[in-house]
Design an enzyme around this catalytic site. Structure first.
Site, PDB file in Angstrom:
ATOM      1  N   HIS A 141       0.877  -1.396   0.191  1.00 22.33           N
ATOM      2  CA  HIS A 141       0.207   0.513   0.254  1.00 22.33           C
ATOM      3  C   HIS A 141       0.663   1.366   0.127  1.00 22.33           C
ATOM      4  O   HIS A 141       1.462   1.530   1.125  1.00 22.33           O
ATOM      5  CB  HIS A 141      -1.638  -0.094   1.136  1.00 22.33           C
ATOM      6  CG  HIS A 141      -1.927   1.343   1.589  1.00 22.33           C
ATOM      7  ND1 HIS A 141      -3.168  -0.012   1.253  1.00 22.33           N
ATOM      8  CD2 HIS A 141      -2.221   2.424   1.562  1.00 22.33           C
ATOM      9  CE1 HIS A 141      -4.682   1.669   1.284  1.00 22.33           C
ATOM     10  NE2 HIS A 141      -3.066   3.090   0.742  1.00 22.33           N
ATOM     11  N   TYR A 142       1.077   2.232  -1.087  1.00 28.96           N
ATOM     12  CA  TYR A 142       1.354   3.192  -0.939  1.00 28.96           C
ATOM     13  C   TYR A 142       1.806   3.791   0.113  1.00 28.96           C
ATOM     14  O   TYR A 142       0.687   4.596   0.737  1.00 28.96           O
ATOM     15  CB  TYR A 142       0.700   4.151  -2.238  1.00 28.96           C
ATOM     16  CG  TYR A 142       2.010   5.051  -2.090  1.00 28.96           C
ATOM     17  CD1 TYR A 142       2.832   6.176  -3.158  1.00 28.96           C
ATOM     18  CD2 TYR A 142       1.583   6.182  -1.346  1.00 28.96           C
ATOM     19  CE1 TYR A 142       3.439   6.720  -3.215  1.00 28.96           C
ATOM     20  CE2 TYR A 142       2.370   7.314  -1.142  1.00 28.96           C
ATOM     21  CZ  TYR A 142       3.557   8.408  -2.758  1.00 28.96           C
ATOM     22  OH  TYR A 142       4.178   8.873  -2.000  1.00 28.96           O
ATOM     23  N   HIS A 143       2.937   4.417   1.087  1.00 29.29           N
ATOM     24  CA  HIS A 143       2.924   5.574   1.935  1.00 29.29           C
ATOM     25  C   HIS A 143       4.697   5.512   1.392  1.00 29.29           C
ATOM     26  O   HIS A 143       5.469   5.279   1.378  1.00 29.29           O
ATOM     27  CB  HIS A 143       3.414   4.975   3.249  1.00 29.29           C
ATOM     28  CG  HIS A 143       3.872   2.907   2.779  1.00 29.29           C
ATOM     29  ND1 HIS A 143       3.909   1.760   2.398  1.00 29.29           N
ATOM     30  CD2 HIS A 143       4.994   2.880   3.663  1.00 29.29           C
ATOM     31  CE1 HIS A 143       5.344   0.897   2.469  1.00 29.29           C
ATOM     32  NE2 HIS A 143       5.690   1.249   3.353  1.00 29.29           N
ATOM     33  N   LEU A 144       4.537   6.961   2.503  1.00 32.31           N
ATOM     34  CA  LEU A 144       5.251   8.486   2.639  1.00 32.31           C
ATOM     35  C   LEU A 144       5.576   8.168   3.218  1.00 32.31           C
ATOM     36  O   LEU A 144       4.881   9.063   4.417  1.00 32.31           O
ATOM     37  CB  LEU A 144       4.885   9.629   1.609  1.00 32.31           C
ATOM     38  CG  LEU A 144       6.289  10.218   1.692  1.00 32.31           C
ATOM     39  CD1 LEU A 144       6.640  10.907   0.972  1.00 32.31           C
ATOM     40  CD2 LEU A 144       4.683  11.804   1.154  1.00 32.31           C
TER      41      LEU A 144
END
Length: 178
Positions: free
Chosen positions: A121-124
């Site tokens: 899951h995209y995460h910054l």
């Protein structure tokens, strides 16, 4: 160019996304989910903010800005969600400055296994930084839930202040009180 042909999902077939479970409040979480409900700092229709379960070095409490909906990597993010993540990362960095008075901040993001992505899951990541913290030379370690709860409360209160200062509602801050 067909950009969809450039990216293949790396998530297992029956992947239980830990970030989706957290954002959706799907308690109890799946057995492999290291998140707890008190990790969630902020949630709106486009983005959510959480305290990471892993820390680096002596300074706990880095945050992650994620899309509230499931997108695996930078490649499949809609432009509006990507823009909302960028704006929220600035707000989180300002909140960190207010909450913890770091000497600086850093952001980083990973895509695919070779890019060091571990959650599909995209995460910054948004890190508070201090002189000589050796962030990029540290091994990951688990952060205790009570430390994450306190950091979420501190960051949430500071984020509410940032949002209010920008003339925005702080109603989407969900972090528990300290």
């Amino acid at each position: 160019m067909n950009t969809a042909a450039l990216f293949t999902s790396h998530a297992p077939r029956d992947y239980a996304c830990p970030f989706c479970e957290l954002v959706q409040g799907a308690v109890p979480f799946s057995a492999d989910n290291l998140c707890v409900p008190t990790d969630l700092v902020y949630r709106d229709e486009l983005v959510s903010v959480l305290i990471a379960c892993d820390g680096f070095g002596d300074h706990e409490g880095h945050a992650m800005v994620i899309p509230s909906a499931h997108f695996e990597a930078l490649y499949d993010l809609p432009d509006a969600v990507n823009a909302a993540i960028a704006v929220m990362s600035r707000r989180v960095a300002l909140a960190m400055k207010a909450a913890w008075a770091p000497q600086g901040t850093s952001v980083r993001q990973h895509n695919e296994p070779a890019g060091n992505q571990h959650v599909w899951h995209y995460h910054l990541h948004v890190f508070p930084r201090w002189d000589d913290d050796a962030l990029y030379r540290q091994m990951r370690h688990r952060v205790p839930v009570d430390v994450r709860r306190a950091k979420a409360a501190e960051l949430g209160a500071a984020l509410a202040g940032v949002l209010t200062a920008e003339g925005l509602s702080s109603a989407d801050v969900v972090a528990p009180p300290a």
